[in-house]
Design a protein around this motif. Structure first.
Motif, PDB file in Angstrom:
ATOM      1  N   SER A 154       5.617 -11.072  -4.823  1.00 49.13           N
ATOM      2  CA  SER A 154       4.682 -10.151  -5.472  1.00 49.13           C
ATOM      3  C   SER A 154       4.964  -8.713  -5.053  1.00 49.13           C
ATOM      4  O   SER A 154       4.785  -7.799  -5.865  1.00 49.13           O
ATOM      5  N   VAL A 155       5.451  -8.494  -3.826  1.00 47.92           N
ATOM      6  CA  VAL A 155       5.785  -7.114  -3.468  1.00 47.92           C
ATOM      7  C   VAL A 155       7.022  -6.657  -4.248  1.00 47.92           C
ATOM      8  O   VAL A 155       7.104  -5.502  -4.675  1.00 47.92           O
ATOM      9  N   SER A 156       7.952  -7.579  -4.506  1.00 45.33           N
ATOM     10  CA  SER A 156       9.137  -7.209  -5.296  1.00 45.33           C
ATOM     11  C   SER A 156       8.743  -6.816  -6.710  1.00 45.33           C
ATOM     12  O   SER A 156       9.170  -5.769  -7.216  1.00 45.33           O
ATOM     13  N   THR A 157       7.904  -7.654  -7.342  1.00 43.60           N
ATOM     14  CA  THR A 157       7.532  -7.342  -8.721  1.00 43.60           C
ATOM     15  C   THR A 157       6.705  -6.058  -8.769  1.00 43.60           C
ATOM     16  O   THR A 157       6.866  -5.246  -9.688  1.00 43.60           O
ATOM     17  N   LEU A 168       5.986  -0.542 -10.450  1.00 49.15           N
ATOM     18  CA  LEU A 168       5.591   0.839 -10.147  1.00 49.15           C
ATOM     19  C   LEU A 168       6.651   1.823 -10.618  1.00 49.15           C
ATOM     20  O   LEU A 168       6.329   2.889 -11.149  1.00 49.15           O
ATOM     21  N   VAL A 169       7.922   1.448 -10.438  1.00 50.05           N
ATOM     22  CA  VAL A 169       8.990   2.331 -10.923  1.00 50.05           C
ATOM     23  C   VAL A 169       8.910   2.451 -12.444  1.00 50.05           C
ATOM     24  O   VAL A 169       9.071   3.535 -13.014  1.00 50.05           O
ATOM     25  N   LEU A 170       8.605   1.328 -13.106  1.00 56.81           N
ATOM     26  CA  LEU A 170       8.473   1.361 -14.567  1.00 56.81           C
ATOM     27  C   LEU A 170       7.312   2.265 -14.992  1.00 56.81           C
ATOM     28  O   LEU A 170       7.429   3.014 -15.970  1.00 56.81           O
ATOM     29  N   GLY A 174       0.819  -1.205   0.000  1.00 52.65           N
ATOM     30  CA  GLY A 174       0.000   0.000   0.000  1.00 52.65           C
ATOM     31  C   GLY A 174       0.854   1.256   0.000  1.00 52.65           C
ATOM     32  O   GLY A 174       0.590   2.203  -0.744  1.00 52.65           O
ATOM     33  N   ALA A 175       1.903   1.245   0.829  1.00 50.08           N
ATOM     34  CA  ALA A 175       2.792   2.405   0.884  1.00 50.08           C
ATOM     35  C   ALA A 175       3.476   2.617  -0.462  1.00 50.08           C
ATOM     36  O   ALA A 175       3.615   3.754  -0.931  1.00 50.08           O
ATOM     37  N   LEU A 176       3.872   1.513  -1.102  1.00 54.83           N
ATOM     38  CA  LEU A 176       4.494   1.605  -2.427  1.00 54.83           C
ATOM     39  C   LEU A 176       3.542   2.251  -3.427  1.00 54.83           C
ATOM     40  O   LEU A 176       3.918   3.156  -4.178  1.00 54.83           O
ATOM     41  N   LEU A 194      14.162 -10.774  -4.285  1.00 53.29           N
ATOM     42  CA  LEU A 194      14.053  -9.494  -3.583  1.00 53.29           C
ATOM     43  C   LEU A 194      15.265  -8.618  -3.898  1.00 53.29           C
ATOM     44  O   LEU A 194      15.144  -7.414  -4.159  1.00 53.29           O
ATOM     45  N   PHE A 195      16.429  -9.255  -3.883  1.00 58.21           N
ATOM     46  CA  PHE A 195      17.674  -8.531  -4.170  1.00 58.21           C
ATOM     47  C   PHE A 195      17.657  -8.001  -5.602  1.00 58.21           C
ATOM     48  O   PHE A 195      18.029  -6.854  -5.868  1.00 58.21           O
ATOM     49  N   LEU A 196      17.186  -8.854  -6.523  1.00 59.84           N
ATOM     50  CA  LEU A 196      17.104  -8.442  -7.931  1.00 59.84           C
ATOM     51  C   LEU A 196      16.144  -7.269  -8.102  1.00 59.84           C
ATOM     52  O   LEU A 196      16.404  -6.354  -8.888  1.00 59.84           O
ATOM     53  N   ALA A 197      15.028  -7.317  -7.363  1.00 61.28           N
ATOM     54  CA  ALA A 197      14.068  -6.211  -7.447  1.00 61.28           C
ATOM     55  C   ALA A 197      14.731  -4.913  -7.016  1.00 61.28           C
ATOM     56  O   ALA A 197      14.577  -3.877  -7.672  1.00 61.28           O
TER      57      ALA A 197
END
Lengths: 347, 110
Positions: B73-76, B81-83, A68-70, A177-180
């Motif tokens: 899913s939070v990572s993707t 979102l940045v994209l 949500g924050a994102l 996660l690291f890749l993200a």
């Protein structure tokens, strides 16, 4: 009592799709995001009802809270970007235009709409049918996991699966996660903060009170993960929430974290996890096959390192870009996530 | 047993609504929300499948997989979102379809 819970189940199961429908149908994006967060909280209630407390904790912290924050920060960024353009066009008109099209197109091309809806219904019915056809193994892998719990080194079944029986899953997840984080960092740079954006007294006090508490809660969640609901991901998420709070409050300490420390904090978890996994092969075992009776110690070690990294990574994802160049004035840095680690060290 | 069926239907409905939104909505942010809805539906169905009854114990493996799924899913979502922000920066709007009004022409490559 049973009837009350049954009624609650019915309401919950109906509320989830309804909220989903409302949030996609709403013309206001901000409202959609708020509905999404409430949907996440209802999901987390659902996990509790379905006897999955670990998932409930993770959903509340990551699924509802951090996602949500994102979304909110991305929305703010989008609005800020379109503001300059909107000034050129008709004020406030564009926002309406861009959010209404689904309905307009719907009226314009009813055939396409009906066809897509029909295909969707057929697809979902097929999916439901195939779900019904799935042979349900009674208890699935539950008995197998329960039988091996003695060797896992922990008492919580979910933690045993995550970090011992299916440790490679979690290892790869850390890498995702690291890749993200790498992807976000390579795409954008953190925007310079507006000068003089000082938090109000309420936010400043709240941060001062909440952040230490959150760090303690994170540590507790990691520790308790070996026997009850909790673990590295839930703890890391709480740590990340502390980082987000610090970023929001624009605390001075946050801006003074050296970028190098931040990078090491990002790498710490995946690196130690990988090294441990490979080291396990040294004793003649397989990847992530902890030697002898020491599994519990190894799991705690990995969980602590990954929790720190998860917290820093998620907060860095929220910051939405790599830290400003070293040449930039120090006061403009907006990379706060590392400070959560700093304070963690002190606490 | 009946409640579990209800939750399965709920997960299926969430997935369907998400899929519909993913296809129909034009704003990219709403598309990401829809994809998140789809994943929530899948998680719900998986957890229902793992749910124990009186004589059957809970299966912890799907729980662990859903935990992993939530983090993935939070990572993707974060990268997506940045994209989206980058799309808006380069094309001035975060839409897949551009309005035909005001003579702004065809579609944007989003």
């Amino acid at each position: 009592m049973m009837d009350v819970m049954g009624f609650f189940d019915i309401v919950l199961a109906l509320a989830l799709p309804w909220l989903g429908w409302r949030l996609l149908a709403s013309s206001d994006l901000f409202r959609a995001v708020v509905l999404f967060i409430s949907l996440g909280l209802l999901m987390s209630l659902t996990w509790v009802r379905l006897q999955a407390p670990d998932v409930a904790l993770a959903e509340a912290a990551i699924g509802a809270g951090l996602t949500g924050a994102l979304f909110l920060s991305a929305l703010r960024r989008l609005e800020r970007l379109s503001e300059s353009e909107r000034r050129l066009e008709h004020a406030g008109k564009r926002e309406e235009d861009e959010t209404i099209p689904p309905e307009k197109r719907r009226r314009a091309k009813p055939v396409a709409y009906v066809l897509s809806l029909f295909l969707l219904v057929v697809f979902v019915l097929l999916l439901g049918w195939s779900l019904g056809q799935t042979p349900g193994a009674k208890g699935g892998l539950g008995p197998a996991v329960a039988g091996q719990m003695g060797q896992s080194g922990v008492q919580s079944q979910v933690t045993a699966v995550l970090l011992n029986f299916r440790g490679y899953d979690t290892l790869l997840e850390m890498m995702v996660l690291f890749l993200a984080a790498l992807g976000v960092w390579s795409l954008t740079r953190v925007r310079q903060t507006q000068q003089g954006e000082v938090p109000g007294p309420v936010l400043a006090t709240l941060v001062r009170l909440l952040v230490p508490l959150m760090i303690i809660v994170a540590g507790y969640l990691v520790w308790i993960g070996s026997s009850r609901a909790g673990g590295a991901f839930q703890g890391g998420a709480v740590l990340a929430a502390a980082g987000v709070l610090l970023l929001l409050a624009n605390v001075t300490v946050v801006r003074q974290v050296p970028a190098g420390l931040l990078r090491w904090a990002l790498v710490l978890g995946p690196l130690l996890f990988l090294l441990t996994a490979v080291a396990c092969m040294g004793g003649g075992g397989n990847l992530l096959e902890y030697p002898g009776q020491s599994a519990g110690v190894w799991i705690l070690f990995i969980e602590s390192a990954t929790a720190v990294s998860i917290g820093v990574t998620l907060a860095a994802l929220y910051a939405g870009g790599r830290p400003p160049a070293p040449s930039a004035p120090e006061k403009d840095n907006e990379e706060g996530p590392g400070s959560g680690v700093d304070k963690g060290g002190k606490a | 047993m009946n409640t579990l069926f209800l939750y399965t239907m709920s997960g299926l409905a969430l997935f369907a609504i998400g899929l519909h939104g993913l296809i129909r909505s034009s704003h990219l942010l709403r598309k990401i929300l829809a994809a998140n809805l789809m994943s929530s539906g899948v998680f719900l169905i998986m957890i229902v499948g793992a749910c124990g009854t009186d004589q059957v114990m809970i299966d912890p493996v799907p729980h662990a997989m859903v935990l992993t799924g939530i983090v993935v899913s939070v990572s993707t979502t974060a990268v997506a979102l940045v994209l989206v922000c980058l799309v808006q920066e380069t094309t001035n709007r975060a839409l897949l379809w551009q309005k035909r009004k005001r003579g702004q022409g065809g579609r944007t490559d989003a």
